[in-house]
Design a protein around this motif. Structure first.
Motif, PDB file in Angstrom:
ATOM      1  N   ALA A 110      -7.126  24.988  54.521  1.00 48.02           N
ATOM      2  CA  ALA A 110      -5.806  24.864  53.894  1.00 48.02           C
ATOM      3  C   ALA A 110      -5.428  23.398  53.711  1.00 48.02           C
ATOM      4  O   ALA A 110      -4.866  23.007  52.679  1.00 48.02           O
ATOM      5  CB  ALA A 110      -4.757  25.587  54.734  1.00 48.02           C
ATOM      6  N   ALA A 111      -5.740  22.564  54.702  1.00 49.56           N
ATOM      7  CA  ALA A 111      -5.414  21.140  54.604  1.00 49.56           C
ATOM      8  C   ALA A 111      -6.236  20.461  53.514  1.00 49.56           C
ATOM      9  O   ALA A 111      -5.722  19.627  52.753  1.00 49.56           O
ATOM     10  CB  ALA A 111      -5.649  20.465  55.954  1.00 49.56           C
ATOM     11  N   VAL A 112      -7.515  20.814  53.413  1.00 56.57           N
ATOM     12  CA  VAL A 112      -8.365  20.246  52.359  1.00 56.57           C
ATOM     13  C   VAL A 112      -7.813  20.607  50.982  1.00 56.57           C
ATOM     14  O   VAL A 112      -7.817  19.789  50.049  1.00 56.57           O
ATOM     15  CB  VAL A 112      -9.816  20.741  52.525  1.00 56.57           C
ATOM     16  CG1 VAL A 112     -10.651  20.385  51.294  1.00 56.57           C
ATOM     17  CG2 VAL A 112     -10.445  20.138  53.772  1.00 56.57           C
ATOM     18  N   ASN A 113      -7.304  21.831  50.842  1.00 49.76           N
ATOM     19  CA  ASN A 113      -6.726  22.253  49.563  1.00 49.76           C
ATOM     20  C   ASN A 113      -5.489  21.431  49.202  1.00 49.76           C
ATOM     21  O   ASN A 113      -5.212  21.208  48.018  1.00 49.76           O
ATOM     22  CB  ASN A 113      -6.366  23.739  49.609  1.00 49.76           C
ATOM     23  CG  ASN A 113      -7.596  24.631  49.602  1.00 49.76           C
ATOM     24  OD1 ASN A 113      -8.661  24.223  49.135  1.00 49.76           O
ATOM     25  ND2 ASN A 113      -7.458  25.837  50.126  1.00 49.76           N
ATOM     26  N   GLU A 114      -4.737  20.994  50.211  1.00 50.56           N
ATOM     27  CA  GLU A 114      -3.574  20.144  49.937  1.00 50.56           C
ATOM     28  C   GLU A 114      -4.011  18.840  49.267  1.00 50.56           C
ATOM     29  O   GLU A 114      -3.380  18.373  48.311  1.00 50.56           O
ATOM     30  CB  GLU A 114      -2.813  19.834  51.231  1.00 50.56           C
ATOM     31  CG  GLU A 114      -2.258  21.040  51.966  1.00 50.56           C
ATOM     32  CD  GLU A 114      -1.090  21.701  51.262  1.00 50.56           C
ATOM     33  OE1 GLU A 114      -0.600  21.156  50.249  1.00 50.56           O
ATOM     34  OE2 GLU A 114      -0.672  22.775  51.724  1.00 50.56           O
ATOM     35  N   PHE A 115      -5.089  18.253  49.758  1.00 50.03           N
ATOM     36  CA  PHE A 115      -5.580  17.014  49.152  1.00 50.03           C
ATOM     37  C   PHE A 115      -6.109  17.269  47.744  1.00 50.03           C
ATOM     38  O   PHE A 115      -5.950  16.435  46.847  1.00 50.03           O
ATOM     39  CB  PHE A 115      -6.662  16.388  50.032  1.00 50.03           C
ATOM     40  CG  PHE A 115      -6.166  15.958  51.386  1.00 50.03           C
ATOM     41  CD1 PHE A 115      -5.010  15.201  51.503  1.00 50.03           C
ATOM     42  CD2 PHE A 115      -6.840  16.316  52.542  1.00 50.03           C
ATOM     43  CE1 PHE A 115      -4.540  14.801  52.750  1.00 50.03           C
ATOM     44  CE2 PHE A 115      -6.382  15.927  53.791  1.00 50.03           C
ATOM     45  CZ  PHE A 115      -5.228  15.169  53.897  1.00 50.03           C
ATOM     46  N   ALA A 116      -6.733  18.427  47.547  1.00 47.99           N
ATOM     47  CA  ALA A 116      -7.208  18.766  46.199  1.00 47.99           C
ATOM     48  C   ALA A 116      -6.039  18.888  45.229  1.00 47.99           C
ATOM     49  O   ALA A 116      -6.186  18.640  44.025  1.00 47.99           O
ATOM     50  CB  ALA A 116      -8.000  20.073  46.245  1.00 47.99           C
ATOM     51  N   ASN A 117      -4.858  19.248  45.757  1.00 50.38           N
ATOM     52  CA  ASN A 117      -3.661  19.372  44.921  1.00 50.38           C
ATOM     53  C   ASN A 117      -2.911  18.052  44.769  1.00 50.38           C
ATOM     54  O   ASN A 117      -1.853  18.013  44.137  1.00 50.38           O
ATOM     55  CB  ASN A 117      -2.725  20.434  45.497  1.00 50.38           C
ATOM     56  CG  ASN A 117      -3.297  21.832  45.356  1.00 50.38           C
ATOM     57  OD1 ASN A 117      -4.038  22.119  44.420  1.00 50.38           O
ATOM     58  ND2 ASN A 117      -2.962  22.708  46.301  1.00 50.38           N
ATOM     59  N   GLY A 118      -3.425  16.967  45.392  1.00 46.72           N
ATOM     60  CA  GLY A 118      -2.886  15.642  45.108  1.00 46.72           C
ATOM     61  C   GLY A 118      -1.843  15.110  46.061  1.00 46.72           C
ATOM     62  O   GLY A 118      -1.159  14.131  45.726  1.00 46.72           O
ATOM     63  N   VAL A 119      -1.696  15.687  47.269  1.00 48.86           N
ATOM     64  CA  VAL A 119      -0.680  15.152  48.190  1.00 48.86           C
ATOM     65  C   VAL A 119      -1.056  13.768  48.702  1.00 48.86           C
ATOM     66  O   VAL A 119      -0.214  13.063  49.267  1.00 48.86           O
ATOM     67  CB  VAL A 119      -0.454  16.111  49.385  1.00 48.86           C
ATOM     68  CG1 VAL A 119       0.010  17.467  48.905  1.00 48.86           C
ATOM     69  CG2 VAL A 119      -1.705  16.234  50.249  1.00 48.86           C
TER      70      VAL A 119
END
Length: 601
Positions: free
Chosen positions: A267-276
């Protein structure tokens, strides 16, 4: 070519009344904000044609667009003109009462524009309900009221002549690229790091976090001088042992702690993929000045973008690439090219907030049963208890049981008082007449809240069966009861059926419904009765009775005996002709009016 049509000339497919030669003509397009045209025209022999409500046809990124002139400022040498999209003429359509019920966005648009010359288009498929009452068509589509299409369905709007388009987003990602980070006067840059996150400490339902204070770091963490840590909560990631019976489809149930840790990392890796891990950057680009630079090739893709398009921007100094949206465009209608534009990572915040509110509400409401999801309500309560427990754990014990904070200077901006103690909180902004004490207004104790105003989103009972959504004005009550009178200034609108079914004590399995016109027990009323074993065992009695003083009509069905009774002491009249009562000898003819004998010869 820029043409003008007189207010009387509506043949826009042909050439206009004249071709104009303005000194300046620019169109402004902005996502979910104003579209307009600003033009300056000399006082030449065509200037007399430039009047209010005349229509301009101008080149644009969307082909030839029509604008209606709404404002003129005439000086000694020229005329300054402000015009708005042709579709704004739809303001002439006034809607008294139309409804889009459980409809997608295109259906709602068709409800608003039905019977007019205006058309619509939308790719938004989600269903919603909206009542359009006492407003014009443009207000119904884009008004700042709860019952407007843009508020209920969201999306982004384009006004293309007599057509309105509302799609999930304007523009597309066609791979346009640009490189910024130079020291250029033609590019204004605003960088905001306040929401940046390069290190995530993920937290699951019931407070589980990764072991040994482990974090998940962004691949870009070394691009910045310091890490930007944040805790991200994922209440949908749960240990199966902690999950309630009413889990939702969004929940991720983990059999073991190792499974839960893996889900948190993903879930955290997906946050970075979304540009946070990238800052919010806004660019304002002057394309005219930029065209004079030697490295203009770095920006050539910007020449062909449209409103809402995605531009992939490489920032030289930060060493990152961000995806920017074209949020606004200023287009030169004379030179037929983009004059300037703004790029940003945020798309028209207000409308995104509307969408965020809607999506949050949808996650909380079970649309199949029309109740708030019990585990969501429980989750909110559990979270509140957890926060208060954390507060208690860090609180320092005091010798005093209550504290008073006050500002006694009436001219002070902070004039007022707050009393905080073991029994609750009191707040005041007013002194008593003797000026000896405060007049306490807002109060919060263990069991209740007293206040003049409570501003919130959703009010719900603990089970989620009764709730009031303050943002949409929807009151949902499953199997509830209103007590007392329901008084309204307007009519009461019922959905599919009005069911009146009060059980009768003296009927076996019977029901009765009563509608009064006027006060309760009025002599003008409608009675419906449905009873078994009445007036004796084995009978099935059904009846409807219309009563108006001494006059009544009864329709009854008792087993197979079906009857209509009319009780009218002064006789029956049809079309102004009274029926006859008595015994008559017919010598010539009978006069019959709609089945009623009204004359004898």
């Amino acid at each position: 070519m820029i043409q003008i049509y007189s207010p009387e000339n509506e043949n826009y497919e042909n050439n206009g009344d004249a071709v104009l030669h303005p000194s300046s003509c620019k169109c402004h397009f902005e996502v979910n904000s104003e579209w307009n045209l600003e033009m300056v025209h000399p006082l030449d022999d065509r200037a007399d044609l430039i009047v209010e409500n005349a229509v301009l046809k101008v080149p644009s990124p969307y082909g030839e667009l029509l604008y209606e002139i709404k404002k003129l400022d005439k000086s000694e040498y020229d005329i300054q003109i402000t015009a708005y999209p042709f579709f704004m003429k739809a303001k002439k359509i006034f809607i008294f009462d139309k409804r889009a019920v459980d409809a997608d966005c295109l259906t709602a648009l068709n409800v608003v524009l039905d019977g007019s010359e205006f058309t619509c288009e939308s790719n938004i498929k989600n269903k919603n309900t909206c009542y359009f009452e006492n407003m014009n068509a443009v207000e119904a589509i884009n008004g700042d009221v709860d019952n407007s299409i843009i508020k209920r369905w969201g999306g982004e709007i384009a006004w293309i002549n007599n057509k309105v388009i509302i799609d999930n987003r304007l523009g597309a990602d066609n791979g346009a690229r640009a490189e910024f980070g130079y020291n250029l006067n033609s590019v204004q840059e605003s960088i905001d790091l306040s929401d940046l996150c390069t290190r995530i400490y993920p937290k699951a339902y019931n407070g589980y976090m990764l072991p040994d204070q482990e974090s998940v770091d962004s691949p870009l963490i070394d691009n910045y001088p310091d890490p930007y840590p944040k805790v991200y909560e994922y209440q949908n990631i749960k240990l199966a042992a902690d999950a309630s019976n009413s889990t939702s489809e969004d929940d991720i149930l983990c059999g073991t702690l190792d499974d839960l840790y893996a889900a948190l990392r993903e879930a955290a890796v997906n946050e970075f993929a979304n540009g946070v891990d990238k800052p919010s950057i806004q660019y304002t680009v002057d394309m005219v000045d930029l065209s004079r630079l030697d490295n203009y090739k770095d920006f050539k893709d910007l020449l062909v973008v449209q409103l809402g398009d995605t531009v992939h921007v490489k920032h030289r100094r930060l060493g990152i690439e961000t995806s920017q949206r074209v949020l606004s465009i200023d287009y030169d209608c004379i030179l037929q090219k983009i004059d300037s534009m703004s790029l940003g990572t945020d798309v028209t915040g207000y409308f995104d907030q509307v969408g965020a509110i809607t999506s949050t509400f949808n996650k909380v409401v079970d649309t199949s049963t029309n109740t708030l999801l019990a585990d969501k309500v429980k989750g909110i309560i559990d979270a509140s208890n957890a926060y208060f427990k954390a507060q208690k754990n860090v609180a320092h014990k005091q010798d005093i049981r209550a504290m008073l904070f006050e500002d006694l200077d009436p001219s002070s901006e902070t004039f007022g008082a707050m009393c905080l103690g073991t029994q609750g909180i009191q707040i005041s902004k007013k002194r008593n007449e003797e000026n000896t004490d405060w007049v306490w207004g807002t109060a919060i104790n263990f069991e209740s809240i007293i206040a003049d105003y409570i501003i919130t989103g959703i009010l719900s009972d603990k089970s989620g069966n009764f709730y009031l959504n303050m943002d949409t004005g929807e009151l949902v009550m499953n199997d509830g009861t209103f007590k007392g009178d329901l008084d309204t200034k307007n009519s009461i609108k019922i959905g599919d059926k009005l069911i009146l079914a009060n059980a009768l004590n003296n009927f076996q399995g019977g029901f009765e419904g009563h509608i009064y016109v006027g006060d309760d027990d009025s002599e003008t009323n409608i009675l419906m009765r449905d009873a078994d074993d009445y007036p004796m065992a084995g009978n099935n009695y059904r009846g409807m009775f219309l009563n108006a003083g001494d006059v009544s009509i009864s329709l009854t069905s008792e087993n197979s005996n079906k009857k209509v009774f009319i009780d009218a002491p002064n006789g029956i009249s049809i079309n102004g002709n009274n029926g006859l009562t008595g015994t008559y000898t017919v010598s010539e003819s009978l006069t019959v009016n709609s089945g009623l004998v009204t004359g004898v010869k």
